[in-house]
Design an enzyme around this catalytic site. Structure first.
Site, short mmCIF file in Angstrom:
data_model
loop_
_atom_site.label_atom_id
_atom_site.label_comp_id
_atom_site.label_asym_id
_atom_site.label_seq_id
_atom_site.Cartn_x
_atom_site.Cartn_y
_atom_site.Cartn_z
N ASP A 58 52.94 38.79 44.07
CA ASP A 58 53.34 38.84 42.66
C ASP A 58 54.39 39.93 42.51
O ASP A 58 54.18 41.06 42.97
CB ASP A 58 52.13 39.15 41.78
CG ASP A 58 52.48 39.19 40.31
OD1 ASP A 58 52.85 38.14 39.75
OD2 ASP A 58 52.40 40.29 39.72
N GLU A 104 55.84 33.76 43.51
CA GLU A 104 56.02 33.21 42.17
C GLU A 104 57.49 32.92 41.96
O GLU A 104 58.37 33.56 42.56
CB GLU A 104 55.51 34.20 41.11
CG GLU A 104 56.22 35.52 41.05
CD GLU A 104 55.72 36.39 39.91
OE1 GLU A 104 55.26 35.83 38.91
OE2 GLU A 104 55.80 37.62 40.03
N CYS A 118 41.53 33.37 35.70
CA CYS A 118 40.58 34.24 36.41
C CYS A 118 40.50 33.76 37.86
O CYS A 118 40.19 32.60 38.13
CB CYS A 118 39.20 34.16 35.76
SG CYS A 118 37.91 35.02 36.71
N CYS A 142 36.56 32.66 38.77
CA CYS A 142 35.91 31.42 38.31
C CYS A 142 36.91 30.35 37.86
O CYS A 142 36.52 29.21 37.60
CB CYS A 142 34.95 31.72 37.17
SG CYS A 142 35.75 32.23 35.63
N CYS A 154 36.95 38.84 32.41
CA CYS A 154 36.72 37.41 32.21
C CYS A 154 35.39 37.23 31.48
O CYS A 154 34.34 37.70 31.96
CB CYS A 154 36.72 36.68 33.55
SG CYS A 154 36.35 34.92 33.40
N CYS A 169 32.54 34.82 33.51
CA CYS A 169 31.90 35.33 34.72
C CYS A 169 31.76 36.85 34.74
O CYS A 169 31.11 37.41 35.62
CB CYS A 169 32.66 34.88 35.97
SG CYS A 169 34.30 35.62 36.16
N ASP A 175 47.94 42.29 37.77
CA ASP A 175 48.86 41.96 38.86
C ASP A 175 48.11 41.54 40.12
O ASP A 175 48.53 40.61 40.82
CB ASP A 175 49.77 43.17 39.16
CG ASP A 175 50.65 43.53 37.98
OD1 ASP A 175 51.08 42.60 37.27
OD2 ASP A 175 50.91 44.73 37.75
#
Length: 365
Positions: free
Chosen positions: A183, A271, A324, A327, A343, A346, A353
Protein backbone atom coordinates in the site's frame (compact mmCIF):
# COMPACT_ATOMS: atom_id res chain seq x y z
CA UNK A 1 17.43 -9.51 -23.01
CA UNK A 2 18.31 -5.84 -23.43
CA UNK A 3 19.61 -4.03 -20.38
CA UNK A 4 21.00 -0.50 -19.99
CA UNK A 5 23.95 0.49 -17.79
CA UNK A 6 24.46 4.13 -16.94
CA UNK A 7 27.88 5.63 -16.17
CA UNK A 8 29.38 9.02 -15.44
CA UNK A 9 31.56 10.36 -18.28
CA UNK A 10 34.69 12.43 -17.64
CA UNK A 11 35.43 14.11 -21.01
CA UNK A 12 38.32 16.50 -21.64
CA UNK A 13 37.85 19.97 -23.12
CA UNK A 14 38.00 18.86 -26.77
CA UNK A 15 35.51 16.07 -26.08
CA UNK A 16 33.13 18.45 -24.29
CA UNK A 17 33.25 20.72 -27.35
CA UNK A 18 32.44 17.78 -29.62
CA UNK A 19 29.53 16.76 -27.40
CA UNK A 20 28.18 20.33 -27.45
CA UNK A 21 28.34 20.41 -31.27
CA UNK A 22 26.64 17.03 -31.54
CA UNK A 23 23.88 17.97 -29.09
CA UNK A 24 23.26 21.15 -31.08
CA UNK A 25 23.36 19.40 -34.47
CA UNK A 26 20.93 16.69 -33.38
CA UNK A 27 18.55 19.27 -31.93
CA UNK A 28 18.85 21.44 -35.08
CA UNK A 29 18.19 18.53 -37.45
CA UNK A 30 15.20 17.37 -35.40
CA UNK A 31 13.69 20.87 -35.56
CA UNK A 32 14.40 21.21 -39.29
CA UNK A 33 12.77 17.88 -40.08
CA UNK A 34 9.76 18.70 -37.89
CA UNK A 35 9.36 22.06 -39.63
CA UNK A 36 9.70 20.31 -43.00
CA UNK A 37 6.95 17.85 -42.08
CA UNK A 38 4.63 20.62 -40.93
CA UNK A 39 5.22 22.63 -44.12
CA UNK A 40 4.67 19.50 -46.24
CA UNK A 41 1.35 18.84 -44.50
CA UNK A 42 0.13 22.44 -44.87
CA UNK A 43 1.01 22.40 -48.59
CA UNK A 44 -0.67 19.11 -49.47
CA UNK A 45 -3.30 18.55 -46.76
CA UNK A 46 -6.13 19.16 -49.27
CA UNK A 47 -4.80 16.49 -51.65
CA UNK A 48 -4.30 13.18 -49.83
CA UNK A 49 -2.74 11.52 -52.89
CA UNK A 50 0.02 14.11 -53.14
CA UNK A 51 0.41 14.21 -49.37
CA UNK A 52 1.45 10.55 -49.27
CA UNK A 53 2.99 10.30 -52.75
CA UNK A 54 5.58 13.08 -52.41
CA UNK A 55 8.35 11.94 -50.11
CA UNK A 56 9.86 14.08 -47.40
CA UNK A 57 13.52 15.08 -47.42
CA UNK A 58 15.95 12.56 -45.97
CA UNK A 59 18.18 13.59 -43.07
CA UNK A 60 21.28 13.29 -45.28
CA UNK A 61 19.95 15.94 -47.69
CA UNK A 62 20.20 18.56 -44.94
CA UNK A 63 23.99 18.10 -44.87
CA UNK A 64 24.30 19.78 -48.27
CA UNK A 65 22.41 22.84 -47.07
CA UNK A 66 24.04 22.91 -43.62
CA UNK A 67 27.69 21.76 -43.87
CA UNK A 68 28.19 21.79 -40.07
CA UNK A 69 25.97 18.70 -39.90
CA UNK A 70 28.85 16.70 -41.41
CA UNK A 71 30.96 17.11 -38.26
CA UNK A 72 29.01 14.94 -35.76
CA UNK A 73 28.47 11.20 -35.89
CA UNK A 74 26.15 10.29 -38.79
CA UNK A 75 24.31 7.72 -36.66
CA UNK A 76 23.43 10.43 -34.14
CA UNK A 77 21.62 12.29 -36.93
CA UNK A 78 19.95 9.10 -38.15
CA UNK A 79 18.64 8.45 -34.64
CA UNK A 80 17.26 12.01 -34.46
CA UNK A 81 15.16 11.15 -37.51
CA UNK A 82 14.00 7.91 -35.86
CA UNK A 83 13.10 9.83 -32.70
CA UNK A 84 10.89 12.15 -34.73
CA UNK A 85 9.23 9.17 -36.43
CA UNK A 86 8.59 7.61 -33.02
CA UNK A 87 7.09 10.87 -31.72
CA UNK A 88 4.63 10.94 -34.63
CA UNK A 89 3.71 7.28 -34.13
CA UNK A 90 3.09 7.90 -30.43
CA UNK A 91 0.87 10.86 -31.31
CA UNK A 92 -1.21 8.95 -33.88
CA UNK A 93 -1.48 5.58 -32.14
CA UNK A 94 -1.49 6.43 -28.44
CA UNK A 95 -2.95 9.94 -28.32
CA UNK A 96 0.16 11.62 -26.89
CA UNK A 97 0.94 15.28 -27.55
CA UNK A 98 1.94 16.43 -31.03
CA UNK A 99 5.75 16.61 -31.51
CA UNK A 100 7.18 19.98 -30.51
CA UNK A 101 10.40 21.79 -31.36
CA UNK A 102 13.40 21.15 -29.13
CA UNK A 103 14.74 24.09 -27.12
CA UNK A 104 18.42 24.78 -26.46
CA UNK A 105 17.70 25.78 -22.86
CA UNK A 106 14.81 23.51 -21.90
CA UNK A 107 15.22 20.25 -23.83
CA UNK A 108 17.48 17.43 -22.69
CA UNK A 109 20.95 17.61 -24.27
CA UNK A 110 21.61 14.10 -25.59
CA UNK A 111 22.35 12.01 -28.64
CA UNK A 112 22.23 8.30 -29.46
CA UNK A 113 24.70 6.29 -31.55
CA UNK A 114 24.90 2.62 -32.48
CA UNK A 115 27.64 0.03 -32.29
CA UNK A 116 28.82 -1.05 -35.74
CA UNK A 117 31.61 -3.63 -35.90
CA UNK A 118 33.16 -2.55 -32.61
CA UNK A 119 32.80 1.22 -33.06
CA UNK A 120 31.72 1.27 -29.39
CA UNK A 121 33.85 -0.72 -26.99
CA UNK A 122 35.22 -0.54 -23.46
CA UNK A 123 38.88 -0.69 -22.53
CA UNK A 124 39.58 -0.50 -18.79
CA UNK A 125 38.11 2.83 -17.61
CA UNK A 126 37.60 4.27 -21.10
CA UNK A 127 34.84 3.85 -23.65
CA UNK A 128 35.37 4.32 -27.38
CA UNK A 129 32.74 6.34 -29.24
CA UNK A 130 32.45 6.99 -33.00
CA UNK A 131 34.29 10.09 -34.27
CA UNK A 132 35.68 11.00 -30.86
CA UNK A 133 37.71 8.03 -29.67
CA UNK A 134 38.20 6.95 -26.08
CA UNK A 135 36.52 8.90 -23.29
CA UNK A 136 37.18 8.35 -19.59
CA UNK A 137 34.23 7.16 -17.53
CA UNK A 138 33.42 5.79 -14.06
CA UNK A 139 33.29 2.07 -14.82
CA UNK A 140 31.67 1.04 -11.53
CA UNK A 141 29.59 -1.87 -12.93
CA UNK A 142 30.81 -4.63 -15.22
CA UNK A 143 28.63 -6.50 -17.69
CA UNK A 144 28.82 -9.33 -20.20
CA UNK A 145 27.10 -9.03 -23.54
CA UNK A 146 27.04 -7.26 -26.87
CA UNK A 147 26.83 -3.46 -26.85
CA UNK A 148 23.97 -2.43 -29.15
CA UNK A 149 23.92 1.34 -28.72
CA UNK A 150 24.67 4.12 -26.27
CA UNK A 151 23.17 7.48 -25.39
CA UNK A 152 25.36 10.39 -24.27
CA UNK A 153 23.65 13.10 -22.23
CA UNK A 154 24.49 16.23 -20.27
CA UNK A 155 22.58 17.44 -17.22
CA UNK A 156 21.83 21.15 -16.58
CA UNK A 157 24.52 21.07 -13.88
CA UNK A 158 27.15 20.21 -16.51
CA UNK A 159 27.65 16.51 -15.71
CA UNK A 160 28.00 14.03 -18.56
CA UNK A 161 26.54 10.51 -18.57
CA UNK A 162 26.46 7.58 -20.95
CA UNK A 163 23.77 4.90 -21.02
CA UNK A 164 25.03 1.69 -22.66
CA UNK A 165 22.39 -0.69 -24.06
CA UNK A 166 23.59 -4.29 -23.87
CA UNK A 167 22.14 -7.51 -25.26
CA UNK A 168 22.81 -10.29 -22.75
CA UNK A 169 21.45 -13.58 -21.50
CA UNK A 170 18.63 -13.47 -18.97
CA UNK A 171 19.27 -14.03 -15.27
CA UNK A 172 18.72 -17.67 -14.18
CA UNK A 173 15.30 -17.95 -12.56
CA UNK A 174 15.44 -18.47 -8.80
CA UNK A 175 12.07 -18.52 -7.02
CA UNK A 176 11.62 -16.12 -4.10
CA UNK A 177 10.07 -17.34 -0.84
CA UNK A 178 7.29 -14.79 -0.25
CA UNK A 179 4.28 -12.94 -1.60
CA UNK A 180 3.68 -9.31 -0.63
CA UNK A 181 0.97 -6.66 -0.69
CA UNK A 182 2.10 -3.02 -0.95
CA UNK A 183 0.00 0.00 0.00
CA UNK A 184 1.54 3.34 -1.05
CA UNK A 185 1.21 6.54 0.95
CA UNK A 186 2.64 9.96 1.75
CA UNK A 187 3.48 9.90 5.48
CA UNK A 188 4.87 6.38 5.02
CA UNK A 189 6.10 5.76 1.48
CA UNK A 190 5.07 2.10 1.49
CA UNK A 191 3.26 -0.22 3.91
CA UNK A 192 3.92 -3.88 3.20
CA UNK A 193 2.58 -7.20 4.44
CA UNK A 194 3.94 -10.56 3.29
CA UNK A 195 2.48 -14.06 3.47
CA UNK A 196 4.48 -14.77 6.63
CA UNK A 197 2.30 -12.18 8.41
CA UNK A 198 5.11 -9.60 8.71
CA UNK A 199 4.00 -5.99 8.22
CA UNK A 200 6.37 -3.07 7.79
CA UNK A 201 6.04 0.68 7.36
CA UNK A 202 8.74 2.23 5.17
CA UNK A 203 9.12 5.92 5.98
CA UNK A 204 8.90 8.54 3.26
CA UNK A 205 12.43 10.05 3.05
CA UNK A 206 11.04 13.43 1.85
CA UNK A 207 14.21 14.44 0.01
CA UNK A 208 12.62 17.56 -1.51
CA UNK A 209 11.19 18.81 1.79
CA UNK A 210 14.54 18.38 3.57
CA UNK A 211 16.44 20.28 0.87
CA UNK A 212 13.77 22.93 0.29
CA UNK A 213 15.35 25.60 2.49
CA UNK A 214 18.74 25.45 0.75
CA UNK A 215 17.05 25.21 -2.65
CA UNK A 216 14.98 28.30 -1.91
CA UNK A 217 18.10 30.29 -1.00
CA UNK A 218 19.85 29.22 -4.20
CA UNK A 219 16.82 30.22 -6.27
CA UNK A 220 16.66 33.61 -4.55
CA UNK A 221 20.34 34.24 -5.33
CA UNK A 222 19.69 33.30 -8.95
CA UNK A 223 16.74 35.69 -9.23
CA UNK A 224 18.94 38.61 -8.07
CA UNK A 225 21.60 38.05 -10.76
CA UNK A 226 21.61 40.16 -13.91
CA UNK A 227 20.25 38.51 -17.05
CA UNK A 228 23.05 37.27 -19.31
CA UNK A 229 25.82 37.77 -16.74
CA UNK A 230 28.44 35.18 -15.83
CA UNK A 231 27.31 35.29 -12.21
CA UNK A 232 23.80 34.34 -13.31
CA UNK A 233 25.23 31.37 -15.19
CA UNK A 234 27.09 30.28 -12.05
CA UNK A 235 23.99 30.71 -9.89
CA UNK A 236 21.89 28.76 -12.40
CA UNK A 237 24.36 25.87 -12.20
CA UNK A 238 24.13 25.90 -8.37
CA UNK A 239 20.33 25.57 -8.57
CA UNK A 240 20.65 22.81 -11.15
CA UNK A 241 23.06 20.91 -8.88
CA UNK A 242 20.59 21.15 -5.98
CA UNK A 243 17.80 19.72 -8.13
CA UNK A 244 20.10 16.98 -9.45
CA UNK A 245 21.13 16.03 -5.92
CA UNK A 246 17.48 15.67 -4.87
CA UNK A 247 16.68 13.61 -7.97
CA UNK A 248 19.68 11.31 -7.34
CA UNK A 249 18.68 10.78 -3.71
CA UNK A 250 15.15 9.88 -4.77
CA UNK A 251 16.37 7.46 -7.46
CA UNK A 252 18.79 5.83 -5.03
CA UNK A 253 16.00 5.24 -2.50
CA UNK A 254 13.59 3.86 -5.10
CA UNK A 255 16.16 1.56 -6.70
CA UNK A 256 17.28 0.07 -3.38
CA UNK A 257 13.72 -0.49 -2.17
CA UNK A 258 12.47 -1.99 -5.46
CA UNK A 259 15.57 -4.23 -5.64
CA UNK A 260 14.92 -5.56 -2.12
CA UNK A 261 11.21 -6.21 -2.74
CA UNK A 262 11.73 -7.97 -6.08
CA UNK A 263 14.50 -10.22 -4.76
CA UNK A 264 12.52 -11.28 -1.67
CA UNK A 265 9.04 -11.83 -3.17
CA UNK A 266 7.74 -14.00 -5.98
CA UNK A 267 4.33 -12.28 -6.23
CA UNK A 268 3.89 -8.53 -5.66
CA UNK A 269 0.48 -6.87 -5.39
CA UNK A 270 0.22 -3.10 -5.87
CA UNK A 271 -2.66 -0.70 -5.61
CA UNK A 272 -3.45 1.26 -8.75
CA UNK A 273 -3.13 5.01 -8.18
CA UNK A 274 -3.88 7.83 -10.60
CA UNK A 275 -1.23 10.38 -9.62
CA UNK A 276 -2.41 12.81 -12.30
CA UNK A 277 -5.94 12.97 -10.88
CA UNK A 278 -4.75 13.05 -7.26
CA UNK A 279 -2.51 16.04 -8.05
CA UNK A 280 -5.64 18.08 -8.76
CA UNK A 281 -5.61 18.59 -4.98
CA UNK A 282 -3.29 21.60 -4.63
CA UNK A 283 -2.51 20.86 -0.99
CA UNK A 284 -1.09 17.45 -1.86
CA UNK A 285 0.20 18.04 -5.41
CA UNK A 286 3.83 18.77 -4.47
CA UNK A 287 4.04 15.86 -2.01
CA UNK A 288 2.56 13.43 -4.55
CA UNK A 289 4.95 14.60 -7.29
CA UNK A 290 7.92 14.28 -4.93
CA UNK A 291 7.09 10.77 -3.72
CA UNK A 292 7.29 9.28 -7.27
CA UNK A 293 4.82 6.41 -7.01
CA UNK A 294 4.76 5.89 -10.78
CA UNK A 295 8.56 5.62 -10.99
CA UNK A 296 8.58 3.12 -8.13
CA UNK A 297 5.92 1.03 -9.89
CA UNK A 298 7.86 1.20 -13.17
CA UNK A 299 11.03 -0.03 -11.47
CA UNK A 300 9.18 -2.91 -9.83
CA UNK A 301 7.67 -3.94 -13.17
CA UNK A 302 10.86 -4.13 -15.21
CA UNK A 303 12.91 -5.70 -12.39
CA UNK A 304 10.15 -8.28 -11.88
CA UNK A 305 10.34 -9.09 -15.60
CA UNK A 306 14.11 -9.67 -15.34
CA UNK A 307 13.76 -12.08 -12.41
CA UNK A 308 10.56 -13.86 -13.42
CA UNK A 309 8.37 -12.32 -10.71
CA UNK A 310 4.63 -11.70 -10.97
CA UNK A 311 3.18 -8.21 -10.58
CA UNK A 312 -0.54 -7.93 -9.80
CA UNK A 313 -2.23 -4.54 -9.95
CA UNK A 314 -5.41 -4.24 -7.93
CA UNK A 315 -8.45 -2.77 -9.60
CA UNK A 316 -8.44 1.01 -9.40
CA UNK A 317 -11.68 0.99 -7.39
CA UNK A 318 -10.75 -1.90 -5.09
CA UNK A 319 -11.54 -0.59 -1.53
CA UNK A 320 -8.44 -2.01 0.17
CA UNK A 321 -8.62 0.45 3.08
CA UNK A 322 -12.36 -0.01 3.66
CA UNK A 323 -12.60 -3.81 4.00
CA UNK A 324 -11.79 -5.64 7.23
CA UNK A 325 -8.89 -7.98 6.42
CA UNK A 326 -10.01 -10.35 9.20
CA UNK A 327 -13.69 -10.97 8.37
CA UNK A 328 -14.23 -9.17 5.04
CA UNK A 329 -16.88 -6.76 6.32
CA UNK A 330 -16.92 -3.42 4.51
CA UNK A 331 -19.04 -1.46 6.94
CA UNK A 332 -19.53 2.28 6.54
CA UNK A 333 -17.19 4.48 4.50
CA UNK A 334 -14.12 5.59 6.44
CA UNK A 335 -12.79 9.06 5.50
CA UNK A 336 -9.07 9.55 4.86
CA UNK A 337 -8.64 11.19 8.26
CA UNK A 338 -9.49 7.97 10.09
CA UNK A 339 -6.16 6.16 10.49
CA UNK A 340 -7.28 3.46 12.96
CA UNK A 341 -10.64 1.76 13.33
CA UNK A 342 -12.34 -1.25 14.90
CA UNK A 343 -14.41 -3.70 12.88
CA UNK A 344 -17.85 -3.92 14.50
CA UNK A 345 -18.74 -7.51 13.44
CA UNK A 346 -15.48 -9.18 14.52
CA UNK A 347 -13.97 -6.57 16.90
CA UNK A 348 -10.53 -6.49 15.22
CA UNK A 349 -8.54 -3.28 15.69
CA UNK A 350 -7.00 -2.05 12.43
CA UNK A 351 -4.27 0.31 11.35
CA UNK A 352 -5.73 1.70 8.11
CA UNK A 353 -2.57 1.28 6.00
CA UNK A 354 -1.54 -2.15 7.31
CA UNK A 355 -5.09 -3.37 6.81
CA UNK A 356 -4.95 -2.13 3.21
CA UNK A 357 -1.68 -4.00 2.55
CA UNK A 358 -3.20 -7.19 4.00
CA UNK A 359 -6.21 -6.87 1.70
CA UNK A 360 -3.92 -6.39 -1.27
CA UNK A 361 -1.95 -9.49 -0.26
CA UNK A 362 -5.21 -11.47 -0.19
CA UNK A 363 -5.51 -10.94 -3.97
CA UNK A 364 -2.69 -13.45 -4.45
CA UNK A 365 -4.69 -16.25 -2.84
Amino acid sequence: MLKAYKYRLVPNRAQREYFAKTFGSVRFLYNQMLADRKAHYELYKHDKKLLYAIKLRTYTSFKQEFPFLREPDNLALANAKLDLDAAYQTFYKHGAGFPVFKSKHHSKASYKTNNQKGSIRILNNRIKLPKIGFVKFKHHRKFNGLIKSCTVSMTPSGNYYISVLVEQDGVPWIPAPHKIGIDLGLTDFAITTNDAGFSEKIANPKHLEKAEKKLKRAQQRLSRKKEGSKNRGKARKVVAKKHEEIANQRKDFLHKLSHKIVHENQVIVLETLSSKNMMQNRRLAKAIASVSWSEFTRQLEYKALWLGRTIIKADRWYPSSQICSACGDKGSKKPLGIRTWTCIPCGTDHDRDINASRNLLSLTL
